[in-house]
Motif scaffolding. Structure first.
Motif, PDB file in Angstrom:
ATOM      1  N   GLN A  75      65.736 114.201  -0.007  1.00  0.00           N
ATOM      2  CA  GLN A  75      65.303 113.903  -1.368  1.00  0.00           C
ATOM      3  C   GLN A  75      66.153 114.645  -2.390  1.00  0.00           C
ATOM      4  O   GLN A  75      66.500 114.101  -3.442  1.00  0.00           O
ATOM      5  CB  GLN A  75      63.830 114.272  -1.540  1.00  0.00           C
ATOM      6  N   GLU A  77      69.255 115.552  -1.992  1.00  0.00           N
ATOM      7  CA  GLU A  77      70.573 114.921  -1.988  1.00  0.00           C
ATOM      8  C   GLU A  77      70.562 113.638  -2.826  1.00  0.00           C
ATOM      9  O   GLU A  77      71.491 113.378  -3.590  1.00  0.00           O
ATOM     10  CB  GLU A  77      71.001 114.615  -0.553  1.00  0.00           C
ATOM     11  N   LYS A  78      69.499 112.840  -2.695  1.00  0.00           N
ATOM     12  CA  LYS A  78      69.379 111.623  -3.502  1.00  0.00           C
ATOM     13  C   LYS A  78      69.298 111.964  -4.991  1.00  0.00           C
ATOM     14  O   LYS A  78      69.876 111.290  -5.830  1.00  0.00           O
ATOM     15  CB  LYS A  78      68.152 110.830  -3.093  1.00  0.00           C
ATOM     16  N   ARG A  79      68.552 113.026  -5.316  1.00  0.00           N
ATOM     17  CA  ARG A  79      68.414 113.439  -6.709  1.00  0.00           C
ATOM     18  C   ARG A  79      69.759 113.890  -7.267  1.00  0.00           C
ATOM     19  O   ARG A  79      70.105 113.574  -8.419  1.00  0.00           O
ATOM     20  CB  ARG A  79      67.395 114.551  -6.824  1.00  0.00           C
ATOM     21  N   ARG A  80      70.551 114.628  -6.463  1.00  0.00           N
ATOM     22  CA  ARG A  80      71.869 115.064  -6.909  1.00  0.00           C
ATOM     23  C   ARG A  80      72.787 113.872  -7.155  1.00  0.00           C
ATOM     24  O   ARG A  80      73.549 113.852  -8.122  1.00  0.00           O
ATOM     25  CB  ARG A  80      72.500 115.986  -5.886  1.00  0.00           C
ATOM     26  N   GLU A  81      72.730 112.880  -6.253  1.00  0.00           N
ATOM     27  CA  GLU A  81      73.582 111.697  -6.428  1.00  0.00           C
ATOM     28  C   GLU A  81      73.192 110.914  -7.663  1.00  0.00           C
ATOM     29  O   GLU A  81      74.043 110.411  -8.384  1.00  0.00           O
ATOM     30  CB  GLU A  81      73.501 110.817  -5.183  1.00  0.00           C
ATOM     31  N   SER A  82      71.884 110.796  -7.919  1.00  0.00           N
ATOM     32  CA  SER A  82      71.456 110.057  -9.108  1.00  0.00           C
ATOM     33  C   SER A  82      71.814 110.815 -10.393  1.00  0.00           C
ATOM     34  O   SER A  82      72.121 110.214 -11.403  1.00  0.00           O
ATOM     35  CB  SER A  82      69.953 109.778  -9.057  1.00  0.00           C
ATOM     36  N   ASP A  83      71.778 112.157 -10.348  1.00  0.00           N
ATOM     37  CA  ASP A  83      72.179 112.949 -11.498  1.00  0.00           C
ATOM     38  C   ASP A  83      73.684 112.807 -11.772  1.00  0.00           C
ATOM     39  O   ASP A  83      74.109 112.753 -12.921  1.00  0.00           O
ATOM     40  CB  ASP A  83      71.833 114.423 -11.299  1.00  0.00           C
ATOM     41  N   LYS A  84      74.474 112.746 -10.716  1.00  0.00           N
ATOM     42  CA  LYS A  84      75.917 112.583 -10.890  1.00  0.00           C
ATOM     43  C   LYS A  84      76.244 111.223 -11.463  1.00  0.00           C
ATOM     44  O   LYS A  84      77.113 111.088 -12.326  1.00  0.00           O
ATOM     45  CB  LYS A  84      76.637 112.752  -9.551  1.00  0.00           C
ATOM     46  N   SER A  85      75.587 110.172 -10.987  1.00  0.00           N
ATOM     47  CA  SER A  85      75.876 108.827 -11.479  1.00  0.00           C
ATOM     48  C   SER A  85      75.305 108.608 -12.878  1.00  0.00           C
ATOM     49  O   SER A  85      75.826 107.825 -13.646  1.00  0.00           O
ATOM     50  CB  SER A  85      75.321 107.774 -10.510  1.00  0.00           C
ATOM     51  N   SER A  87      75.136 110.942 -15.225  1.00  0.00           N
ATOM     52  CA  SER A  87      75.814 111.798 -16.221  1.00  0.00           C
ATOM     53  C   SER A  87      77.019 111.154 -16.815  1.00  0.00           C
ATOM     54  O   SER A  87      77.742 110.429 -16.439  1.00  0.00           O
ATOM     55  CB  SER A  87      76.231 113.122 -15.592  1.00  0.00           C
TER      56      SER A  87
END
Length: 87
Positions: A75, A77-85, A87
């Protein structure tokens, strides 16, 4: 006549070491080591004290800990990926 091998610089060695450390799946290694420890503890409980219930609790408890940690890390890791996309 022997030829000298090319000498690696300290920077090359450090770069390769850093790349290897980044490529390792540390969470997977942790999960495997916890699983092996649980198997050993369960074997001790089962063969030393003939405690099959205790052995099963050890195995189920370790599996639950591993499952919770892997789920939470997924979860995050998914949150980090969504934050990167986002931003």
């Amino acid at each position: 006549m022997a030829k000298e091998l090319p000498r690696k610089t300290r920077a090359d060695i450090l770069r390769h070491t850093r790349e290897a450390a980044e490529a390792a799946d540390w969470l997977g290694i942790w999960a495997l080591s916890l699983g092996f420890c649980a198997i050993n503890l369960a074997a001790i409980a089962y063969f030393a004290a003939k405690d099959s219930v205790g052995a099963s609790f050890i195995l189920v408890g370790a599996a639950a800990i591993i499952a919770v940690i892997l789920r939470v890390s997924g979860q995050l890791e998914k949150r980090r990926e969504s934050d990167k996309s986002g931003s």
